[in-house]
Design an enzyme around this catalytic site. Structure first.
Site, PDB file in Angstrom:
ATOM      1  N   THR A  16       0.842  -1.188   0.000  1.00  0.00           N
ATOM      2  CA  THR A  16       0.000   0.000   0.000  1.00  0.00           C
ATOM      3  C   THR A  16       0.871   1.229   0.000  1.00  0.00           C
ATOM      4  O   THR A  16       1.865   1.283   0.720  1.00  0.00           O
ATOM      5  CB  THR A  16      -0.897   0.050   1.252  1.00  0.00           C
ATOM      6  OG1 THR A  16      -1.724  -1.090   1.261  1.00  0.00           O
ATOM      7  CG2 THR A  16      -1.763   1.288   1.271  1.00  0.00           C
ATOM      8  N   LYS A  26      -8.272   1.658  -1.842  1.00  0.00           N
ATOM      9  CA  LYS A  26      -7.815   1.922  -0.480  1.00  0.00           C
ATOM     10  C   LYS A  26      -8.103   3.354  -0.045  1.00  0.00           C
ATOM     11  O   LYS A  26      -7.683   3.779   1.015  1.00  0.00           O
ATOM     12  CB  LYS A  26      -6.316   1.648  -0.384  1.00  0.00           C
ATOM     13  CG  LYS A  26      -5.937   0.247  -0.830  1.00  0.00           C
ATOM     14  CD  LYS A  26      -4.449   0.133  -0.966  1.00  0.00           C
ATOM     15  CE  LYS A  26      -4.075  -1.109  -1.738  1.00  0.00           C
ATOM     16  NZ  LYS A  26      -2.642  -1.147  -2.019  1.00  0.00           N
ATOM     17  N   GLY A  46      -7.907   7.249   3.587  1.00  0.00           N
ATOM     18  CA  GLY A  46      -7.059   6.268   2.925  1.00  0.00           C
ATOM     19  C   GLY A  46      -6.445   5.391   3.991  1.00  0.00           C
ATOM     20  O   GLY A  46      -6.123   5.867   5.079  1.00  0.00           O
ATOM     21  N   SER A  97       3.937   0.953   2.549  1.00  0.00           N
ATOM     22  CA  SER A  97       5.266   0.483   2.172  1.00  0.00           C
ATOM     23  C   SER A  97       5.986   1.415   1.205  1.00  0.00           C
ATOM     24  O   SER A  97       7.203   1.501   1.226  1.00  0.00           O
ATOM     25  CB  SER A  97       5.195  -0.934   1.604  1.00  0.00           C
ATOM     26  OG  SER A  97       4.157  -1.058   0.667  1.00  0.00           O
ATOM     27  N   ALA A 137       5.496   4.141  -7.301  1.00  0.00           N
ATOM     28  CA  ALA A 137       5.280   2.908  -8.076  1.00  0.00           C
ATOM     29  C   ALA A 137       6.509   2.535  -8.894  1.00  0.00           C
ATOM     30  O   ALA A 137       6.752   1.342  -9.145  1.00  0.00           O
ATOM     31  CB  ALA A 137       4.060   3.064  -8.979  1.00  0.00           C
ATOM     32  N   CYS A 177       9.023   1.326  -5.501  1.00  0.00           N
ATOM     33  CA  CYS A 177       8.610   0.332  -4.497  1.00  0.00           C
ATOM     34  C   CYS A 177       7.944  -0.867  -5.167  1.00  0.00           C
ATOM     35  O   CYS A 177       6.957  -0.709  -5.889  1.00  0.00           O
ATOM     36  CB  CYS A 177       7.633   0.986  -3.513  1.00  0.00           C
ATOM     37  SG  CYS A 177       6.999  -0.152  -2.263  1.00  0.00           S
ATOM     38  N   THR A 185       4.078  -1.344  -4.678  1.00  0.00           N
ATOM     39  CA  THR A 185       3.204  -0.265  -5.120  1.00  0.00           C
ATOM     40  C   THR A 185       3.036  -0.345  -6.629  1.00  0.00           C
ATOM     41  O   THR A 185       4.018  -0.530  -7.347  1.00  0.00           O
ATOM     42  CB  THR A 185       3.822   1.101  -4.744  1.00  0.00           C
ATOM     43  OG1 THR A 185       4.044   1.139  -3.339  1.00  0.00           O
ATOM     44  CG2 THR A 185       2.926   2.255  -5.144  1.00  0.00           C
TER      45      THR A 185
END
Length: 176
Positions: free
Chosen positions: A6, A38, A50, A129, A161, A164, A167
């Site tokens: 997340t 989320k 969120g 994360s 994104a 990670c 993500t």
């Protein structure tokens, strides 16, 4: 089992606040879902929340928080404080593992199961994360551009994104 996956970021600028999240849910080393939602609006679509952590726990906490908002007639600050106390002291709630970002045009807060209610100084917050990556990108964009809150959230999530592994770029963004 280890659950990851997340990134939630929120930015407040020019009387608006945007909250966004990626869609990836990971179980150990497997992507289980790519389009999880989320981030959602609650309390008459006036507040955006969120969450990061266990999806079931976060959903239960969001529902419970919305009940607190109803009880306080939408007073976000009071609802947050009362909810944080209950989350910290209730035998069942305190076992739920999640973090939440809650926002309306006036407030942007991070809420944890330890009873912490944190209002970030700079009008930007991130959890999950990939939160550190998104937070760094959002701070830089907020300081060095005139981008809207929504655009900063979107670009920050795309940066996270790209770095990670937990993500992805399937984004949900809400703005109030």
């Amino acid at each position: 089992m280890n659950m990851h996956g997340t990134t939630i970021v929120a930015v407040k600028r020019n009387g608006k606040v945007a909250v966004g999240g990626d869609g990836q849910v990971t179980l150990e080393n497997t992507i289980m879902k790519q389009s999880a939602k989320k981030v959602r609006r609650i309390y008459q679509n006036k507040i955006v929340v969120g969450f990061a952590g266990s999806v079931a726990d976060a959903q239960a906490l969001t529902d419970k928080f919305e009940t607190k908002l109803e009880e306080t007639h939408g007073n976000l600050r009071r609802a947050l404080i009362e909810f944080a106390k209950e989350w910290r002291t209730d035998r069942i709630l305190r076992r739920l593992e999640a973090l939440m970002i809650v926002a309306d045009p006036q407030y942007l807060m991070v809420l944890s199961g330890n009873g912490e209610v944190i209002e970030p100084d700079e009008g930007v917050a991130a959890i999950g994360s990939g939160g550190g990556y998104a937070l760094a990108a959002a701070r830089a964009l907020l300081k060095n551009t005139e981008m809207s809150a929504r655009d900063i959230v979107e670009e920050s999530l795309r940066v996270a994104a790209s770095i990670c592994i937990y993500t992805n770029d399937k984004l949900t963004i809400e703005e109030v």
